[in-house]
Design a protein around this motif. Structure first.
Motif, PDB file in Angstrom:
ATOM      1  N   GLY A   1       0.796  -1.215   0.000  1.00 18.64           N
ATOM      2  CA  GLY A   1       0.000   0.000   0.000  1.00 18.64           C
ATOM      3  C   GLY A   1       0.831   1.268   0.000  1.00 18.64           C
ATOM      4  O   GLY A   1       0.297   2.346  -0.122  1.00 18.64           O
TER       5      GLY A   1
ATOM      6  N   HIS B   1      -9.423  13.597  10.339  1.00 18.08           N
ATOM      7  CA  HIS B   1     -10.100  12.473  10.983  1.00 18.08           C
ATOM      8  C   HIS B   1     -10.473  12.800  12.430  1.00 18.08           C
ATOM      9  O   HIS B   1      -9.710  13.446  13.147  1.00 18.08           O
TER      10      HIS B   1
ATOM     11  N   ARG C   1     -11.724  10.051  14.272  1.00 19.93           N
ATOM     12  CA  ARG C   1     -11.642   8.735  14.893  1.00 19.93           C
ATOM     13  C   ARG C   1     -10.356   8.045  14.464  1.00 19.93           C
ATOM     14  O   ARG C   1      -9.953   8.122  13.295  1.00 19.93           O
TER      15      ARG C   1
ATOM     16  N   THR D   1      -9.819   4.893  14.153  1.00 20.61           N
ATOM     17  CA  THR D   1     -10.075   3.795  13.219  1.00 20.61           C
ATOM     18  C   THR D   1     -10.060   4.274  11.770  1.00 20.61           C
ATOM     19  O   THR D   1      -9.467   3.628  10.901  1.00 20.61           O
ATOM     20  N   SER D   2     -10.677   5.407  11.505  1.00 22.59           N
ATOM     21  CA  SER D   2     -10.669   5.932  10.131  1.00 22.59           C
ATOM     22  C   SER D   2      -9.281   6.438   9.750  1.00 22.59           C
ATOM     23  O   SER D   2      -8.865   6.315   8.598  1.00 22.59           O
TER      24      SER D   2
ATOM     25  N   LEU E   1      -6.378   5.190  10.714  1.00 21.27           N
ATOM     26  CA  LEU E   1      -5.514   4.062  10.394  1.00 21.27           C
ATOM     27  C   LEU E   1      -5.912   3.374   9.093  1.00 21.27           C
ATOM     28  O   LEU E   1      -5.144   2.560   8.567  1.00 21.27           O
ATOM     29  N   ASP E   2      -7.096   3.706   8.584  1.00 18.99           N
ATOM     30  CA  ASP E   2      -7.503   3.218   7.266  1.00 18.99           C
ATOM     31  C   ASP E   2      -7.082   4.173   6.151  1.00 18.99           C
ATOM     32  O   ASP E   2      -7.272   3.860   4.972  1.00 18.99           O
ATOM     33  N   ASP E   3      -6.520   5.309   6.522  1.00 24.20           N
ATOM     34  CA  ASP E   3      -6.099   6.326   5.548  1.00 24.20           C
ATOM     35  C   ASP E   3      -4.686   5.989   5.050  1.00 24.20           C
ATOM     36  O   ASP E   3      -3.691   6.257   5.711  1.00 24.20           O
ATOM     37  N   GLU E   4      -4.602   5.378   3.883  1.00 18.44           N
ATOM     38  CA  GLU E   4      -3.307   4.950   3.365  1.00 18.44           C
ATOM     39  C   GLU E   4      -2.371   6.130   3.107  1.00 18.44           C
ATOM     40  O   GLU E   4      -1.154   6.031   3.303  1.00 18.44           O
TER      41      GLU E   4
ATOM     42  N   LEU F   1      -0.658   7.083   6.343  1.00 18.48           N
ATOM     43  CA  LEU F   1       0.373   6.113   6.702  1.00 18.48           C
ATOM     44  C   LEU F   1       1.586   6.229   5.785  1.00 18.48           C
ATOM     45  O   LEU F   1       2.728   6.058   6.225  1.00 18.48           O
TER      46      LEU F   1
END
Length: 259
Positions: A5, A134, A136, A138-139, A141-144, A147
């Motif tokens: 990713g 963000h 939250r 959780t959202s 850590l889903d943001d590539e 990261l």
């Protein structure tokens, strides 16, 4: 090997950091296992963003090099009557109190220096921008893209200690709570040295001191963030900026003798 990713841009920057020498597009393509066309496009954009520089090498081919690492610029030479500030290891509170007493002044001193340009600053600012989108974790850590920015920044700024790498990752997750830690400034500020015997113990001792600084300097911290000062990307980062401004300023020799 780059994580699944990871963007092509981050792969190119990782290859440049790994090489540590100027490399041409073909060499980057081999290191990153990427099509040369993509490498060329990314390198031209990175050059436009002033993250890297491109110039003719000895063989006439264009080569690419990072403009800088996050090693800070050498402070201007101080007059003979002063020395760069150092902290005696036995004195764990002196610097904290001195920092708090003139917190706004140390922040301004850091901002005037603007000593940390280059890819580390670029990726830090982009990561914080993404973080602010963000509400939250959780959202987040889903943001590539977030990261990728954090990963790329940490590749540019490598460290052999868990406390440095871990604090920088936590800082990007919690930019108003956890300051980044580095050996050059944070270690010196709290211990007078650039090494600690136990990362976990050091983090446990320093975090309450960061909290104390934040509590007692709430107003100047908020002012730095509100005016958009240099690298004032969050409340915790302003504390880090103040520490750097404090340690980069020379102190009179007689003050050192008094210690």
């Amino acid at each position: 090997m780059t994580p699944k990713g990871t963007s092509r841009r981050a792969q190119v920057l990782s290859a440049l950091h790994t090489s540590r020498l100027p490399v041409d597009d073909d060499q980057i393509a081999r290191i990153a296992s990427m099509d040369r066309h993509h490498v060329n496009t990314i390198c031209r954009q990175l050059a436009a963003d002033r993250v890297i520089t491109r110039y003719r090498g000895a063989d006439g081919k264009l080569v690419n090099a990072l403009i800088t690492t996050d090693t800070p610029a050498t402070p201007a030479e101080a007059p003979s009557s002063v020395q760069v500030r150092r902290t005696p290891r036995r004195d764990k509170t002196r610097n904290v109190e001195s920092l708090i007493a003139n917190f706004a002044g140390w922040v301004e001193a850091f901002e005037r220096s603007q000593a940390f340009p280059g890819p580390s600053l670029y990726f830090h600012e982009r990561a914080i921008e993404r973080r602010r989108l963000h509400t939250r974790v959780t959202s987040l850590l889903d943001d590539e893209r977030f990261l990728e920015y954090v990963y790329a920044g940490m590749k540019v700024s490598t460290s052999g200690t868990q406390i440095v790498a871990g604090s920088k990752f936590l800082h990007h997750l919690l930019p108003d709570l956890v300051p980044p830690i580095d050996r050059q400034y944070t270690f010196t500020f709290f211990t007078g040295q650039k090494a600690v015997p136990n990362d976990r113990v050091a983090f446990g001792e320093w975090l309450p001191r960061f909290a104390e600084i934040g509590r007692r300097c709430r107003e100047p911290i908020a002012q730095a963030v509100d005016r958009g000062g240099f690298m004032a990307t969050g409340e915790a980062k302003v504390i880090d900026n103040a520490i750097m401004g404090y340690l980069r300023q020379p102190v009179p020799t007689d003050d050192l003798t008094a210690r």
